[in-house]
Design a protein around this motif. Structure first.
Motif, mmCIF file in Angstrom:
data_model
loop_
_atom_site.group_PDB
_atom_site.id
_atom_site.type_symbol
_atom_site.label_atom_id
_atom_site.label_comp_id
_atom_site.label_asym_id
_atom_site.label_seq_id
_atom_site.Cartn_x
_atom_site.Cartn_y
_atom_site.Cartn_z
ATOM 1 N N PRO A 1 0.801 -1.228 0.000
ATOM 2 C CA PRO A 1 0.000 0.000 0.000
ATOM 3 C C PRO A 1 0.831 1.274 0.000
ATOM 4 C CG PRO A 1 0.004 -0.980 2.184
ATOM 5 C CD PRO A 1 0.688 -1.962 1.276
ATOM 6 N N THR A 2 2.120 1.158 0.248
ATOM 7 C CA THR A 2 2.989 2.340 0.278
ATOM 8 C C THR A 2 3.699 2.560 -1.055
ATOM 9 O OG1 THR A 2 4.971 1.152 1.046
ATOM 10 C CG2 THR A 2 3.398 1.879 2.718
ATOM 11 N N CYS A 3 3.425 1.710 -2.020
ATOM 12 C CA CYS A 3 4.160 1.747 -3.289
ATOM 13 C C CYS A 3 3.198 1.918 -4.458
ATOM 14 C CB CYS A 3 4.945 0.441 -3.440
ATOM 15 S SG CYS A 3 5.950 0.319 -4.933
ATOM 16 N N ARG A 4 3.593 2.673 -5.458
ATOM 17 C CA ARG A 4 2.769 2.835 -6.652
ATOM 18 C C ARG A 4 2.461 1.481 -7.274
ATOM 19 N NH1 ARG A 4 5.348 7.266 -10.607
ATOM 20 N NH2 ARG A 4 4.309 5.782 -12.012
ATOM 21 N N LEU A 5 1.291 1.363 -7.880
ATOM 22 C CA LEU A 5 0.878 0.074 -8.433
ATOM 23 C C LEU A 5 1.751 -0.371 -9.599
ATOM 24 C CD1 LEU A 5 -2.994 0.435 -8.202
ATOM 25 C CD2 LEU A 5 -1.509 -1.039 -6.826
ATOM 26 N N ASP A 6 2.352 0.550 -10.314
ATOM 27 C CA ASP A 6 3.219 0.171 -11.425
ATOM 28 C C ASP A 6 4.658 -0.087 -10.972
ATOM 29 O OD1 ASP A 6 3.991 2.751 -10.857
ATOM 30 O OD2 ASP A 6 3.746 3.511 -12.898
ATOM 31 N N GLN A 7 4.883 -0.089 -9.651
ATOM 32 C CA GLN A 7 6.225 -0.341 -9.123
ATOM 33 C C GLN A 7 6.225 -1.467 -8.090
ATOM 34 O OE1 GLN A 7 7.693 3.446 -7.674
ATOM 35 N NE2 GLN A 7 7.923 4.280 -9.739
#
Length: 250
Positions: free
Chosen positions: A174-180
């Motif tokens: 949840p702390t990271c962009r979905l494309d990463q």
């Protein structure tokens, strides 16, 4: 129309996220996401008969192990190119076994691999095998599966994204962009996923973690109801209105 109106009003009043109302889960076109099948082909067939005709079908992975009909489930998925089939951690364990049975075989066998081997009619498989036996077992399984099926599994994607819907086997960081997102988090889970809400308004639909019934919570939609153990396979239909849950009972 009434169902959509109720959901939108409810979202405005109750689904507050990061100081803003969370938008309803809205893919660009209707989708139906099916939870972990684990070799339960009878339940899968029952559930597929309930899917609305306008929905793209997405499966969250873990087609094999634990249930009795892993080979049949894989063949069915391979024969349905219109389905979006994602990879689960059990498919990854299978691929690791095929690549290095001495290193990864025992972990896979402890987690349902024996049932998959039985479904492919691999003889003499048992929980504890020597390195030589594991290699022979791997060779037999590869022959039984064939290169096309092995390649199909290896090419499975780890996520699907449409509108404000993100689908993966085990959720997302949840702390990271979905494309990463890392492959590990998508297939095996992230320690913060169940306790920390996303701040980008995206909904994450996932399997992997067994729940008593499919449900919506804090931007997460869980659809794994432990079909192999409970006899209940679940799915969620999303079309921009209130999520609609489907179930098949064994």
């Amino acid at each position: 129309m009434h169902r959509k109106l109720v959901w939108l009003i409810s979202g405005l009043l109750h689904r507050i996220h990061g100081g803003k109302a969370r938008r309803a889960p809205a893919p660009t076109k209707p989708i139906c996401v099916i939870g972990d099948v684990h070799g339960c082909i009878g339940l899968l067939e029952k559930l597929l008969s309930q899917v609305p005709h306008d929905a793209q079908i997405i499966l969250v992975g873990d087609y094999i192990d634990r249930g009795e009909h892993s080979s049949e489930v894989l063949r069915m998925m391979q024969a349905c190119p219109e389905f979006m089939c994602l990879m689960g951690n059990h498919e990854q364990m299978l691929l690791r076994f095929l690549a290095d049975p001495k290193k990864h075989g025992r972990q896979w066998l402890r987690n349902g691999g024996l049932q998959t081997l039985a479904s492919f009619r691999i003889p003499a498989a048992r929980p504890e095998m020597t390195s030589e036996e594991l290699t022979k077992c791997r060779d037999s399984l590869r022959r039984a599966m064939g290169d096309e099926l092995v390649g199909w599994i290896a090419d499975l994607k780890t996520s699907f994204h449409s509108g404000n819907i993100f689908v993966s086997h085990a959720g997302a960081d949840p702390t990271c962009r979905l494309d990463q997102q890392s492959e590990h988090d998508l297939l095996w889970g992230n320690k913060h996923f169940q306790t920390k809400d996303r701040k980008d308004g995206q909904w994450v639909v996932h399997g992997h973690t067994i729940v008593s019934r499919a449900a919506v919570r804090g931007g997460r939609i869980a659809v794994d109801t432990g079909a192999f153990a409970t006899g209940v396979l679940s799915a969620v239909y999303l079309d921009g209105s209130e999520p609609e849950f489907l179930t098949a009972l064994g």
